[in-house]
Design a protein around this motif. Sequence first.
Motif: not given
Length: 535
Positions: A386-387, A400-407, A419-427, A466-469
Amino acid sequence: MLSPQLLEGYQAPLIHEVHADDQYLLNTLEGEWFEILHHFRWWDYREHAGAYYDALYEFNRQAGEQTAPTEETAPETQAQAKLRLLFDRPTMTSEEAPPPQILYQGQVVEATEPTVDPQTLAPGVVPPRLVGRKPKCFFGLLKSFIGTALMGFPAEPEQVDLLLKTNPSFARVCGFVPKEKDKAPTYQGSHIPSLRKLEQFDQVMRQAGLWDRIKVNEVTINLHTGVITPEKELVGDTTHYRAYSSFETLHYEDDKGKAQKKSQSKTTKTCACDDWSSCPHEWILSDEGAGTIVKSKTKIVWGHKASVIGLPQQGIALDAVAISDAATHDGKTFFPHVEQVLGCYPSLSESIERVLYDSACDDATLKAQFQDELGIELKASFNPRRTKPITEHLPRGIEKITPYGVPVCSAGYEFDYKGCRYANETFVYQAPCHKDGACVCLECPERLQCCNRTNQSGRTITVSFDTLPQIDPNDPPMAKRFKAIMRRRPSVERMIKRLKCDLSDERLSKRGNESFQAYLDKTMIAYHLLLRYLY
Ligand SMILES: [Zn+2]
């Protein structure tokens, strides 16, 4: 005609000539080509010499035979032939058809026991069986081609011919003597070969698969003698060479009846008939394997494509192979090439754990194939597919958050991935720090709207998976580890530069994949001889 290197049991020459320019060339920095040829270990190539003389004998025998057309049916028209050849291309086969041959494989040449005893061969000593004129010495011809590449020129007959005629030191170190002007033009085996003989040598070597066999041998020696040390990773990429041909655009209908077009090289015949439209010989592509290579939206190259694989830490290219159809997508060439390289050099498969590629290979199915079939991890540069950046439903103060996942926050700072928190599924991300270690938030004019607490470590945000599928939480490209691994990938660009610019030329002077593969093989032979010399 005697080589300066002698084996035990061979008689030393009665007179040893010392040429002043030899001594000079041996002592100059740019004279690597001369030293390598001067100390050439010809006895390591005796098996290949035996196979060459056999192939030459066969070549001369076949040249006397007439090839007759086999079928008596109505000849195919040129227009029919164009479409037949188009639908035969690996990039045109439908999905139900058996998978196409992605890598150029050439004719299968079985390595048979040579009928010539290799141990009897030496520079200037050719097998007695051959009738007619004494053939040119294999070792001299081989050195001429390799030396040409070592000097940085394309190892093609025209170039070899030019150098042999204009550079007496080169001709002499290859074992040839120039023809003298005032003497009668009697044939001598030791005279500098004619262009036609150089072309014939190249063709016989190519058709007998000998360039390929010598290349594999050189790489194997370097792997076994420690010139190349084992690494855990392989890196790959493709590169293009400009084709020595032109193309035409063909229009056709696809499976769904939709009008399509594709570029293809022109059709030709190899026979000498006067009227090609009615003669029964088959139409072929004038430059089989050439295709359009899309470099960017505005840059399209008509050329041949090669896949290159190497070791990233040492920056050493291990193999270069022609792609059957240059129009093939890069994502399809890497797997078959890795499989072929590991099959060819079994010692590598013990150490290789991971392979690196650019974003063309960022594909879950391909990664699974590497894991399942080869037990290797494929790591590819991230392809966001995605661009546009994400601008909605974002945490407070984030623009914004870039397509590469950088806010990126409203003050323009790029947030660091934590890092990520798998328990609540967030970066998890945090605001960056200045060089002195202080968080950028502390003196930020947006602080009141953004950070609502007196927090010394600055703003921390979380973003839902979910925000960054497009991002795989198990292997996020924002992570330091991912970046550290991918930093080794561009070393393949330097390998390509060595092969394409330092040891040959990106403009081809011959057509067809057989010549292209031979060109790559000759370059690789020179490259690995140079590596061994510099070791
Ligand atoms: Zn014909």
